[in-house]
Design an enzyme around this catalytic site. Structure first.
Site, short mmCIF file in Angstrom:
data_model
loop_
_atom_site.label_atom_id
_atom_site.label_comp_id
_atom_site.label_asym_id
_atom_site.label_seq_id
_atom_site.Cartn_x
_atom_site.Cartn_y
_atom_site.Cartn_z
N CYS A 55 60.21 34.78 8.67
CA CYS A 55 58.83 35.26 8.59
C CYS A 55 57.97 34.27 9.35
O CYS A 55 57.94 33.08 9.03
CB CYS A 55 58.40 35.32 7.12
N CYS B 266 55.72 38.44 14.71
CA CYS B 266 56.06 38.82 13.34
C CYS B 266 57.41 39.50 13.37
O CYS B 266 57.66 40.34 14.24
CB CYS B 266 54.98 39.76 12.77
#
Length: 259
Positions: free
Chosen positions: A73, A183
């Protein structure tokens, strides 16, 4: 320890893009994946909230005997990995937007980055961007709303296309030749992005680089699994498992777990 699994966590299903690269490069390694979809997206949370969620995920993976943890992440990496490394005695692999290769390769001297607010506002991101920016113009775009749509299984929806059109328009007008995906959810948008961007724009994500770094650290720490056994990949989510099931090979089971 070499036969223990690699732990991977993300604020939902996006980190499976990293899992797939690790599986290709390290086919002999067991993995455990945590999808913290109940708390997605991380990008809109405070640094303190992101750190606490990252600690929670890390401790669960350590309880499952993971030998190395991939913070799959971008937001958690840029806001929490420094503290995680200080707290826990286990190797961590993080993810940063691939600003360096984009900046070095850009011919128009203009690159775009699509990332979460949490990544774009972090100190680590600003330090990295300033290091490799040189004479390259970097157009930053907060991808607000993208992660919830992907988590809801609406990756190719009209809402997603409308959202991306508004985000990409300023980048296309500025003549970017690289789009950096900041992302781990966003690689699932690549087919759609390729339709929407001019043909000369190259899309970069960090998946392959993260897999290579994972292999390098396992090798350095003598943690590579050298036993030839049946490899297991376990997946856990704290929300509706169907979205995770939809993007995984059907041979994998997804278990619901409260965490």
């Amino acid at each position: 320890m070499s036969t223990q699994p690699i732990g991977i966590f993300d604020s939902g299903i996006g980190g499976t893009s990293i899992f797939k690269e690790i599986k290709i490069l390290l086919p002999n390694e067991h993995t455990i994946y945590l999808a913290d979809s109940e708390n997605a997206p991380y990008g809109n949370k405070t640094p303190e909230e992101i750190l606490q969620l990252s600690i929670k995920n890390t401790e669960l993976l350590l309880d499952m005997n993971c030998k190395l943890i991939v913070v799959a992440c971008n937001t958690a990496t840029t806001n929490a990995i420094k503290m995680l490394r200080a707290i826990y005695n286990v190797p961590f692999i993080g993810i940063e937007p691939a600003i360096k290769p984009a900046s070095l390769s850009s011919k128009t001297k203009t690159v775009g980055i699509l990332a979460t607010k949490g990544t774009l506002s972090s100190e680590l991101f600003h330090n990295t961007t300033n290091l490799y920016r040189n004479d390259v113009k970097v157009i930053e775009q907060d991808g607000d709303g993208i992660v919830p749509l992907i988590e809801a299984g609406k990756t190719l929806s009209y809402e997603m296309k409308t959202l991306l059109t508004s985000y990409l328009k300023p980048m296309i007008s500025a003549n970017i030749d690289y789009l950096v995906l900041g992302c781990t959810h966003y690689p699932y948008l690549i087919p759609l992005l390729q339709q929407m961007l001019p043909n000369h724009v190259k899309i970069i994500d960090s998946g392959e680089a993260v897999a290579k770094q994972t292999k390098a650290v396992l090798t350095l720490e003598n943690l590579l699994n050298t036993e030839i056994n049946m490899v297991t990949h376990k997946f856990y989510t704290n929300k509706n498992p169907q979205v995770l099931c939809n993007i995984l090979d059907k041979k994998y089971n997804v278990e619901v777990l409260e965490f």
